[in-house]
Scaffold this active site. Structure first.
Site, PDB file in Angstrom:
ATOM      1  N   ASN A 111       8.558   2.648  10.196  1.00  0.00           N
ATOM      2  CA  ASN A 111       7.396   3.635   9.332  1.00  0.00           C
ATOM      3  C   ASN A 111       6.517   4.138  10.165  1.00  0.00           C
ATOM      4  OD1 ASN A 111       5.625   4.485   7.633  1.00  0.00           O
ATOM      5  ND2 ASN A 111       6.025   2.704   6.170  1.00  0.00           N
ATOM      6  N   ILE A 158       0.860  -1.113   0.112  1.00  0.00           N
ATOM      7  CA  ILE A 158       0.101  -0.004   0.127  1.00  0.00           C
ATOM      8  C   ILE A 158       0.943   1.128  -0.094  1.00  0.00           C
ATOM      9  CG2 ILE A 158      -0.258  -0.178   2.603  1.00  0.00           C
ATOM     10  CD1 ILE A 158      -3.162   1.209   2.018  1.00  0.00           C
ATOM     11  N   GLU A 175       2.531  -6.902   7.055  1.00  0.00           N
ATOM     12  CA  GLU A 175       3.597  -6.766   7.762  1.00  0.00           C
ATOM     13  C   GLU A 175       4.107  -5.113   7.372  1.00  0.00           C
ATOM     14  OE1 GLU A 175       3.496 -10.714   6.550  1.00  0.00           O
ATOM     15  OE2 GLU A 175       3.587  -9.250   5.158  1.00  0.00           O
ATOM     16  N   TYR A 187      -2.209   1.956  10.511  1.00  0.00           N
ATOM     17  CA  TYR A 187      -3.038   0.496  10.746  1.00  0.00           C
ATOM     18  C   TYR A 187      -3.514   0.815  12.342  1.00  0.00           C
ATOM     19  CZ  TYR A 187      -0.150  -0.323   6.771  1.00  0.00           C
ATOM     20  OH  TYR A 187       0.453  -0.488   5.518  1.00  0.00           O
ATOM     21  N   VAL A 200       1.284   5.579  -1.026  1.00  0.00           N
ATOM     22  CA  VAL A 200       0.495   7.059  -1.446  1.00  0.00           C
ATOM     23  C   VAL A 200       1.638   7.804  -1.912  1.00  0.00           C
ATOM     24  CG1 VAL A 200      -0.690   8.962  -0.655  1.00  0.00           C
ATOM     25  CG2 VAL A 200      -1.299   6.784  -0.054  1.00  0.00           C
TER      26      VAL A 200
END
Length: 158
Positions: free
Chosen positions: A115, A76, A110, A122, A78
Site C-alpha cells: 500500500n 483509516i 499496521e 504515514y 478515504v
C-alpha cells in the site's frame, strides 16, 4: 468577480447510522474489507470512530482503539474518488489529535507493504517502521506481511 464558497469539511463522530456509507467506501478501497460486524463491534466497544464529511458526504473515516497511554489506528480509509485530495492527511491528523487528547503518547498502526499511498502518508507524518508481522493480512495468493509503525505523539498539539 464571482464568489465561490469552499465546501464545508467536518470531522464528526461515527455511529451505527454511518455504517452503510463506511461499508460502501471500505468495499471499494480494500481487497479484504472490514465487515459490518467489524464496524459494529468497534463502535459497541467504545473505540473512537470519526468520519470526514464534505458538505454532508462521507469521504473518509478512521477507527482508533485508545488504552491508557497508547492508541492503535485500526482502520483509516478515504473514498476512491476523493483520494489524492488531502483527506487522508486530514483524517490522520485528526486521529493523532484525538489520541493525544485522550492521553496517548504513541500511535501504532499496521500497513501492507504493497500500500504505497498509505506508506507515503504515514512516513510524511513521521511514522517510523518498528517491526513486521509475518502473514498478518489476507491476500489473494495467501497472506501478506504487515509493517508495524509508530509515531511519538508528544509533539502533536492537543
Amino acid at each position: 468577480m464571482s464568489a465561490v464558497l469552499a465546501p464545508r469539511v467536518e470531522m464528526l463522530r461515527i455511529g451505527g447510522g454511518d455504517i452503510d456509507e463506511m461499508l460502501a467506501i471500505e468495499n471499494r478501497v480494500h481487497p479484504f474489507p472490514w465487515t459490518r460486524g467489524n464496524f459494529l463491534d468497534s463502535i459497541a466497544s467504545g473505540y473512537s470512530a470519526w468520519g470526514c464529511r464534505v458538505t454532508g458526504e462521507l469521504v473518509g473515516y478512521c477507527v482508533l482503539m485508545i488504552a491508557v497511554d497508547e492508541a492503535h489506528l485500526l482502520n483509516i480509509s478515504v473514498a476512491e474518488k476523493r483520494q489524492g485530495m488531502g483527506f487522508g492527511a486530514r483524517v490522520l491528523s485528526h486521529a493523532m489529535r484525538v489520541a493525544r487528547q485522550a492521553g496517548a503518547l504513541i500511535l501504532w498502526l499496521e500497513v501492507r507493504p504493497s500500500n504505497g499511498k498509505a506508506l507515503a502518508l504515514y512516513r510524511n507524518f513521521g511514522f517510523q517502521q518498528v517491526g513486521v508481522r509475518r502473514g498478518y493480512y489476507q491476500a489473494t495468493d495467501g497472506t501478506e506481511d504487515a509493517l508495524v509503525m509508530k509515531h511519538d505523539l508528544a509533539e502533536v498539539s492537543a
